[in-house]
Design a protein around this motif. Structure first.
Motif, PDB file in Angstrom:
ATOM      1  N   ALA A  44      12.468   8.790  -4.744  1.00 18.18           N
ATOM      2  CA  ALA A  44      11.451   8.358  -4.520  1.00 18.18           C
ATOM      3  C   ALA A  44      10.460   7.269  -5.145  1.00 18.18           C
ATOM      4  O   ALA A  44      10.019   6.092  -4.220  1.00 18.18           O
ATOM      5  CB  ALA A  44       9.963   9.173  -4.458  1.00 18.18           C
ATOM      6  N   PHE A  45      10.659   6.781  -5.667  1.00 13.59           N
ATOM      7  CA  PHE A  45      10.118   5.083  -6.774  1.00 13.59           C
ATOM      8  C   PHE A  45      11.129   4.359  -6.319  1.00 13.59           C
ATOM      9  O   PHE A  45      10.939   3.014  -6.446  1.00 13.59           O
ATOM     10  CB  PHE A  45      10.635   5.559  -8.270  1.00 13.59           C
ATOM     11  N   ALA A  46      12.619   4.594  -6.216  1.00 15.14           N
ATOM     12  CA  ALA A  46      13.164   3.597  -5.440  1.00 15.14           C
ATOM     13  C   ALA A  46      12.536   2.866  -4.040  1.00 15.14           C
ATOM     14  O   ALA A  46      12.530   1.791  -4.057  1.00 15.14           O
ATOM     15  CB  ALA A  46      14.820   3.691  -5.179  1.00 15.14           C
ATOM     16  N   ASN A 103       1.030  -1.169  -0.496  1.00 14.67           N
ATOM     17  CA  ASN A 103      -0.502   0.550   0.556  1.00 14.67           C
ATOM     18  C   ASN A 103       0.855   1.671  -0.065  1.00 14.67           C
ATOM     19  O   ASN A 103       0.727   2.032  -0.713  1.00 14.67           O
ATOM     20  CB  ASN A 103      -0.873  -0.186   1.233  1.00 14.67           C
ATOM     21  N   ILE A 104       2.157   1.589   0.483  1.00 15.06           N
ATOM     22  CA  ILE A 104       3.266   2.394  -0.029  1.00 15.06           C
ATOM     23  C   ILE A 104       3.383   3.001  -1.193  1.00 15.06           C
ATOM     24  O   ILE A 104       2.763   3.719  -1.572  1.00 15.06           O
ATOM     25  CB  ILE A 104       4.456   2.372   1.005  1.00 15.06           C
ATOM     26  N   SER A 105       2.795   1.683  -2.066  1.00 15.12           N
ATOM     27  CA  SER A 105       3.563   1.713  -3.537  1.00 15.12           C
ATOM     28  C   SER A 105       2.336   2.489  -4.524  1.00 15.12           C
ATOM     29  O   SER A 105       2.440   3.445  -4.739  1.00 15.12           O
ATOM     30  CB  SER A 105       3.982   0.720  -3.923  1.00 15.12           C
ATOM     31  N   TRP A 106       0.941   1.322  -3.961  1.00 15.73           N
ATOM     32  CA  TRP A 106       0.105   1.314  -4.349  1.00 15.73           C
ATOM     33  C   TRP A 106      -0.936   3.276  -4.458  1.00 15.73           C
ATOM     34  O   TRP A 106      -1.170   4.031  -5.098  1.00 15.73           O
ATOM     35  CB  TRP A 106      -1.106   0.274  -3.631  1.00 15.73           C
ATOM     36  N   ALA A 107      -0.470   3.918  -3.378  1.00 15.48           N
ATOM     37  CA  ALA A 107      -1.212   4.685  -2.773  1.00 15.48           C
ATOM     38  C   ALA A 107      -0.155   6.287  -3.274  1.00 15.48           C
ATOM     39  O   ALA A 107      -0.933   7.021  -3.256  1.00 15.48           O
ATOM     40  CB  ALA A 107      -0.904   5.056  -0.254  1.00 15.48           C
ATOM     41  N   LEU A 145       6.651  -8.079 -10.425  1.00 20.05           N
ATOM     42  CA  LEU A 145       6.510  -6.647 -11.562  1.00 20.05           C
ATOM     43  C   LEU A 145       6.013  -5.488 -11.277  1.00 20.05           C
ATOM     44  O   LEU A 145       6.650  -4.774 -12.163  1.00 20.05           O
ATOM     45  CB  LEU A 145       5.067  -7.474 -12.787  1.00 20.05           C
ATOM     46  N   GLY A 146       5.705  -5.059 -10.499  1.00 20.93           N
ATOM     47  CA  GLY A 146       5.601  -4.267  -9.454  1.00 20.93           C
ATOM     48  C   GLY A 146       6.479  -3.461  -9.345  1.00 20.93           C
ATOM     49  O   GLY A 146       6.820  -2.122  -9.622  1.00 20.93           O
ATOM     50  N   ASN A 157      -3.424   0.205   5.667  1.00 21.78           N
ATOM     51  CA  ASN A 157      -4.380   1.285   5.618  1.00 21.78           C
ATOM     52  C   ASN A 157      -2.911   2.313   6.284  1.00 21.78           C
ATOM     53  O   ASN A 157      -2.820   3.393   6.385  1.00 21.78           O
ATOM     54  CB  ASN A 157      -4.940   1.383   6.539  1.00 21.78           C
ATOM     55  N   PHE A 158      -1.730   1.190   7.491  1.00 24.64           N
ATOM     56  CA  PHE A 158      -1.243   2.418   8.415  1.00 24.64           C
ATOM     57  C   PHE A 158       0.156   2.313   6.974  1.00 24.64           C
ATOM     58  O   PHE A 158       0.554   3.752   7.220  1.00 24.64           O
ATOM     59  CB  PHE A 158      -0.666   1.557   9.097  1.00 24.64           C
ATOM     60  N   GLY A 159       0.171   1.909   6.096  1.00 28.40           N
ATOM     61  CA  GLY A 159       0.811   1.961   4.980  1.00 28.40           C
ATOM     62  C   GLY A 159       0.515   3.153   4.068  1.00 28.40           C
ATOM     63  O   GLY A 159       1.152   4.066   3.956  1.00 28.40           O
ATOM     64  N   ALA A 160      -0.197   2.721   4.001  1.00 30.03           N
ATOM     65  CA  ALA A 160      -1.205   4.893   2.925  1.00 30.03           C
ATOM     66  C   ALA A 160      -1.098   5.471   3.382  1.00 30.03           C
ATOM     67  O   ALA A 160      -0.835   6.223   2.933  1.00 30.03           O
ATOM     68  CB  ALA A 160      -2.649   3.420   2.221  1.00 30.03           C
ATOM     69  N   ALA A 161      -1.298   5.660   4.599  1.00 28.07           N
ATOM     70  CA  ALA A 161      -1.713   6.464   5.563  1.00 28.07           C
ATOM     71  C   ALA A 161       0.198   7.418   5.564  1.00 28.07           C
ATOM     72  O   ALA A 161       0.413   8.667   5.611  1.00 28.07           O
ATOM     73  CB  ALA A 161      -1.856   6.664   7.108  1.00 28.07           C
ATOM     74  N   LEU A 162       1.145   6.160   5.321  1.00 29.21           N
ATOM     75  CA  LEU A 162       2.047   6.954   5.497  1.00 29.21           C
ATOM     76  C   LEU A 162       3.057   7.610   4.579  1.00 29.21           C
ATOM     77  O   LEU A 162       3.880   7.796   4.196  1.00 29.21           O
ATOM     78  CB  LEU A 162       3.171   5.332   6.418  1.00 29.21           C
ATOM     79  N   SER A 163       2.413   6.750   3.693  1.00 32.24           N
ATOM     80  CA  SER A 163       2.625   6.648   1.421  1.00 32.24           C
ATOM     81  C   SER A 163       2.925   8.088   1.871  1.00 32.24           C
ATOM     82  O   SER A 163       4.254   8.943   0.999  1.00 32.24           O
ATOM     83  CB  SER A 163       1.740   6.129   1.024  1.00 32.24           C
ATOM     84  N   PRO A 164       2.071   9.095   1.678  1.00 35.60           N
ATOM     85  CA  PRO A 164       2.191  10.301   0.929  1.00 35.60           C
ATOM     86  C   PRO A 164       3.212  11.393   1.762  1.00 35.60           C
ATOM     87  O   PRO A 164       3.797  11.745   0.739  1.00 35.60           O
ATOM     88  CB  PRO A 164       1.363  11.164   0.758  1.00 35.60           C
ATOM     89  N   ARG A 165       3.565  11.108   3.201  1.00 31.68           N
ATOM     90  CA  ARG A 165       4.667  12.030   3.587  1.00 31.68           C
ATOM     91  C   ARG A 165       6.203  11.605   3.167  1.00 31.68           C
ATOM     92  O   ARG A 165       6.556  12.412   2.998  1.00 31.68           O
ATOM     93  CB  ARG A 165       3.935  11.583   4.956  1.00 31.68           C
ATOM     94  N   LEU A 166       6.145   9.780   3.791  1.00 30.06           N
ATOM     95  CA  LEU A 166       6.947   9.143   2.744  1.00 30.06           C
ATOM     96  C   LEU A 166       7.633   9.541   1.916  1.00 30.06           C
ATOM     97  O   LEU A 166       8.981   9.282   1.702  1.00 30.06           O
ATOM     98  CB  LEU A 166       6.896   8.032   3.230  1.00 30.06           C
TER      99      LEU A 166
END
Length: 455
Positions: free
Chosen positions: A423-425, A273-277, A342-343, A401-410
């Motif tokens: 960021a893509f790395a 979810n970090i990547s998907w978000a 693949l992602g 969803n904790f990953g999704a919440a972290l994703s934009p800031r990270l």
């Protein structure tokens, strides 16, 4: 048409509504910020508030679905999140907006765990991947078309006053959009309660034979006689399983937390979810930095998310086919690990994309691969969850969803320090970890060891 297909269809429609109600605020964030005079930090805090309550209540509400039935929990959830969505249109300050976002996360938390529990009860093991893909597809379609639908409605309702308040300085009637979505949701909640049942109907009162599901945590179904050589419709004629009451919540929680497979499952979703978000939060920013016109940004984002919808459809068929060929162990883990790998490859391509449309193609393939594995993720929870399917999926969704919440800031901070390549790395690394966790999943090992029947 078999009744279980109808059950899957209306559940998918509920998922579509869920994602429209969830995503529409990101489209309306700027008009809301203008009309409520919010700072940039307040806007970001209000947008992020949803994910924390959504994550925290995944397991408790999933456990309620296991105990009281997915029909009740889903009907109440749809009604509650629809009321909260309508309340968003009445927000008058940052505090009010922040509060309704917290309530929206709480009210939507049980939707997917309860849906997984419902599908487990109606689908045969060899159908779960396809049925899961249809339900998940509903959400993805809602998210893909929410930008266009919400913008159109906001302009059409520009002259309509809500609670005596018309469109503000922004010129966009975001209040009317939220209220309209809320009213539509209440209608869907009533329809869901009236037509959905927790279990398939009982068979006719005639001699029966008993056939077990061939998967871990199997339920037993009493089936009516069928002609020689015919395949019984397990999901259609099965009686409600005997002794299906889930264990107490405390025991469920301890069992999930002490199960190694659940931690691989949760870590998989956290990293995934970090990547998907990125696709639903920072993709417009990435396109803006690439000097893409604002009108083209929404078109590109919709196209990328629609590629994910295609992956969702294909993924359901793939996991069921591989399960039939390789068995439950590899039929679930291989699709998950492969799609995550693949992602990671697509993220590596994005780090060195030579041009905009090359990057857009890689983003679309990333979304396709991401959603190609989602039906397998759901099916794994259904295979191992036994009487606690809702809680099991909720455990993974909570960490996800904790990953999704972290994703934009990270990813945002990483981009400011090292550019989009860095960021893509990060996204690629997360996908690799998710792929490794996927390989470790074993759908033949139930979360709770089955007890032997009394002699």
């Amino acid at each position: 048409m078999p009744q279980r297909y109808f059950i899957v269809g209306i559940t998918a429609f509920a998922a579509l509504l869920l994602y429209i109600d969830r995503v529409c605020i990101s489209i309306l964030a700027d008009p809301i910020q203008t009309d409520l005079a919010l700072s940039e930090e307040q806007k970001e805090s209000a947008l992020g508030a949803f994910f924390f309550t959504y994550a925290l209540f995944q397991i408790p509400v999933g456990a309620l679905a296991d105990r009281y039935g997915p029909r009740l929990v889903l009907s109440v959830s749809i009604a509650l999140w629809s009321v909260v969505t309508a309340m968003t249109g009445l927000a008058w300050s940052f505090g009010a907006l922040f509060g309704v976002r917290l309530l929206l996360g709480l009210s939507e938390a049980g939707a997917y765990p309860a849906a997984a529990s419902l599908i487990k009860r109606w689908a045969r093991p060899d159908e779960r991947g396809r049925f899961n893909s249809v339900v998940s597809l509903g959400g993805r379609v809602g998210g893909a078309f929410a930008p266009t639908l919400t913008t159109t409605l906001g302009k059409l309702l520009a002259g309509v006053a809500i609670a005596g308040i018309a469109a503000g300085e922004s010129g966009m009637n975001w209040r009317g959009v939220f209220v309209l979505y809320g009213v539509c949701g209440l209608v869907v909640a009533l329809l869901f309660w009236l037509v959905v049942r927790d279990h398939p109907p009982e068979p006719h009162p005639e001699p029966t034979r008993v056939v077990p599901e061939q998967d871990s945590g199997a339920d037993w179904h009493a089936l009516p006689p069928v002609p020689p050589g015919a395949e019984p419709e397990i999901g259609e004629h099965a009686t409600p399983p005997v002794n299906t009451a889930p264990p107490p919540f405390k025991r469920q929680l301890i069992t999930l937390a002490s199960n190694r497979g659940m931690w691989f499952f949760g870590t998989l979703q956290f990293c995934n979810n970090i990547s998907w978000a990125f696709l639903v939060t920072l993709l417009p920013t990435y396109l803006k930095d690439a000097n893409v016109d604002i009108s083209l940004r929404s078109t590109i984002q919709t196209g990328v998310l629609l590629a994910g919808c295609v992956g969702m459809i294909v993924g359901g068929m793939v996991t069921d086919a591989i399960r039939q060929r390789l068995g439950a162990r590899w039929g679930r883990s291989v699709p998950i690990a492969t799609t995550m790998a693949l992602g990671a490859a697509m993220c590596a391509v994005l780090s060195s994309a030579p041009g905009l449309w090359f990057a857009v193609t890689a983003l679309a393939l990333m979304a396709f691969c991401q959603d190609l594995g989602i039906p397998s993720v759901w099916a794994y929870a259904q295979d191992v969850g036994g009487k606690s399917v809702g809680a099991a999926l909720g455990f993974g969704n909570m960490l996800g969803n904790f990953g999704a919440a972290l994703s934009p800031r990270l990813l945002g901070e990483t981009k400011r320090i090292g550019g989009w390549e860095a960021a893509f790395a990060i996204c690629a690394t997360c996908y690799v970890i998710a792929a490794i966790c996927g390989l470790m999943l074993d759908a033949t090992k139930p979360v709770e060891k089955p007890t032997s029947p009394p002699a």
